[in-house]
Design an enzyme around this catalytic site. Structure first.
Site, short mmCIF file in Angstrom:
data_model
loop_
_atom_site.label_atom_id
_atom_site.label_comp_id
_atom_site.label_asym_id
_atom_site.label_seq_id
_atom_site.Cartn_x
_atom_site.Cartn_y
_atom_site.Cartn_z
CG ASN A 111 -1.97 15.00 -20.79
OD1 ASN A 111 -1.05 14.20 -20.75
ND2 ASN A 111 -2.81 15.16 -19.77
NE ARG B 72 -4.15 -1.97 1.88
CZ ARG B 72 -4.17 -3.12 2.55
NH1 ARG B 72 -3.23 -3.37 3.46
NH2 ARG B 72 -5.11 -4.01 2.33
CG HIS C 245 0.67 13.55 -24.51
ND1 HIS C 245 1.38 14.66 -24.92
CD2 HIS C 245 1.55 12.77 -23.83
CE1 HIS C 245 2.63 14.55 -24.51
NE2 HIS C 245 2.77 13.42 -23.85
CD GLU D 18 -3.89 15.30 -16.41
OE1 GLU D 18 -4.69 14.89 -17.24
OE2 GLU D 18 -2.72 14.87 -16.33
CD GLU E 104 6.68 14.31 -23.80
OE1 GLU E 104 6.28 15.44 -23.43
OE2 GLU E 104 5.94 13.32 -23.86
CG HIS F 212 -1.81 8.70 -24.87
ND1 HIS F 212 -2.30 9.27 -23.72
CD2 HIS F 212 -0.46 8.77 -24.78
CE1 HIS F 212 -1.29 9.66 -22.96
NE2 HIS F 212 -0.17 9.37 -23.59
CG HIS G 108 5.39 8.51 -25.31
ND1 HIS G 108 4.01 8.54 -25.38
CD2 HIS G 108 5.75 9.59 -24.57
CE1 HIS G 108 3.55 9.58 -24.70
NE2 HIS G 108 4.58 10.24 -24.21
NE ARG H 236 0.87 16.27 -13.66
CZ ARG H 236 1.45 15.46 -12.78
NH1 ARG H 236 1.12 15.53 -11.50
NH2 ARG H 236 2.36 14.59 -13.17
CE LYS I 220 -0.62 13.04 -15.35
NZ LYS I 220 -0.98 13.39 -16.75
CE LYS J 154 5.36 16.06 -15.59
NZ LYS J 154 5.52 14.77 -16.28
#
Length: 369
Positions: free
Chosen positions: A246, A123, A249, A238, A187, A253, A268, A242, A145, A228
């Site tokens: 993306n 956890r 993206h 997000e 990026e 994606h 990517h 934030r 992330k 960032k």
């Protein structure tokens, strides 16, 4: 060796530093030992482990840390349920406890996978990012992330789990393939396109030195990390700003899903490069962005050796309906409505909710034609 430090001042005792500089992997043992763990589970891929694994584990052991190394297959395919199980079971087998650390040694795939394993194991176990690719150093290693892919889409299973430290050794970029450097550069350019036109202009002027390894490389990595970090502190989960990170993206994606995450066809950063160009051309088509800005973006990314059009995806990327269906699984979808990050110009991106699917489909048909 001198390094630059970018501080990420999160609350609740979760603040951490990003160190950027050459030779940081040689200092990894004392840096990690300072975090006061007894054991470290190093997660890497087979390629990176062959190059840096022995030196990193030796440095950790010399600092008094019980250490184990778990290596997954290289490539996006390891960001899967099976890869997650492999890493978690390996860490459990080597008795990595809650007070210990997971160390992600590698690129974005390893960082996302190891971070999600750390977030889930017992956890929640602390972790350290040691990114070895340009893409990971400027983007995926920062901000917490973590996650894996589903057959239904990219990064759909995961958690927010901030690292305790990021060590970005820019000397590791010297051994990257040109393709991986180019992928990471997409990026880098993205940060200028989001909200910093001066940084994008700086990239245009310094692209050769960023690739060759001069001081501009460290400057670019540190600048992206600062950008960032600022966004993450203001919007960690997000809920708003934030999402701008993306940019490109949603398209990217979808392309990765339709090429089955096959890095031989598309990595990517290449998908992001196409996605950035599509986002700017779509913005221009909607009358939001000057056409010359969309052209400037495509010209710069092409100069970096990156693809800028759907036709450049090896083996194709499906038709407009398949692309649109893949986009509907994007994490930014709300109540079935598509949300895009669009732009009013270079450095002027914004969140555009509720974009009509018909307009997107018409654009994709045009782009595929």
């Amino acid at each position: 060796m001198q390094s630059q430090t970018v501080h990420v001042p999160l609350d609740g005792g979760r603040a951490y530093d990003i160190l950027v500089g050459r030779g940081l992997l040689a200092e990894i043992g004392p840096r990690v030992a300072a975090l006061k763990a007894r054991a470290v589970g190093v997660v890497s891929d087979e390629t990176v482990a062959a190059q840096y694994g022995a030196a990193v584990t030796a440095s950790l052991a010399e600092a008094g840390l019980r250490t184990t190394l778990i290596a997954v297959a290289p490539g996006e395919g390891s960001k899967s349920y099976a890869g997650f199980a492999q890493v978690c079971d390996g860490l459990i087998a080597h008795r990595i406890e809650r007070g210990d650390l997971v160390l992600a040694l590698g690129g974005g795939v390893v960082g996302d996978l190891a971070g999600f394993a750390a977030a889930s194991l017992r956890r929640g176990v602390r972790f350290v990012q040691a990114p070895t690719t340009l893409l990971a150093q400027v983007d995926s290693s920062v901000g917490g992330k973590t996650g894996i892919n589903s057959p239904y889409g990219k990064n759909l299973v995961g958690a927010f789990h901030q690292p305790s430290l990021v060590l970005a050794d820019t000397a590791s970029l010297d051994t990257l393939s040109l393709r991986e450097m180019r992928a990471g550069y997409a990026e880098v350019a993205k940060y200028g396109l989001i909200d910093d036109p001066a940084f994008f202009a700086w990239c245009e002027a310094n692209i050769a030195e960023i690739f060759s390894g001069g001081p501009a490389r460290e400057a670019a990595v540190a600048s992206c990390c600062r950008a960032k970090a600022g966004v993450v502190v203001r919007d960690e989960r997000e809920d708003g700003e934030r999402a701008l990170l993306n940019l490109g993206h949603t398209f990217a994606h979808a392309l990765e899903r339709l090429t089955a995450y096959d890095s031989a066809r598309l990595v990517h950063g290449e998908a992001v490069a196409i996605g950035l160009c599509l986002a700017f051309r779509f913005s221009a088509r909607l009358g939001l962005c000057p056409g010359q800005d969309a052209g400037r973006v495509a010209n710069h990314l092409a100069l970096a050796g990156l693809p800028t059009r759907l036709a450049q995806v090896p083996g194709g990327c499906g038709d407009a309906d398949q692309l649109l269906d893949a986009m509907r699984q994007d994490k930014k979808v709300r109540d079935g409505a598509l949300t895009f990050i669009l732009a009013r110009g270079i450095g002027r991106s914004f969140i555009a909710p509720g974009i009509e699917a018909g307009a997107v489909r018409e654009f994709l048909v045009e782009e595929l034609g």
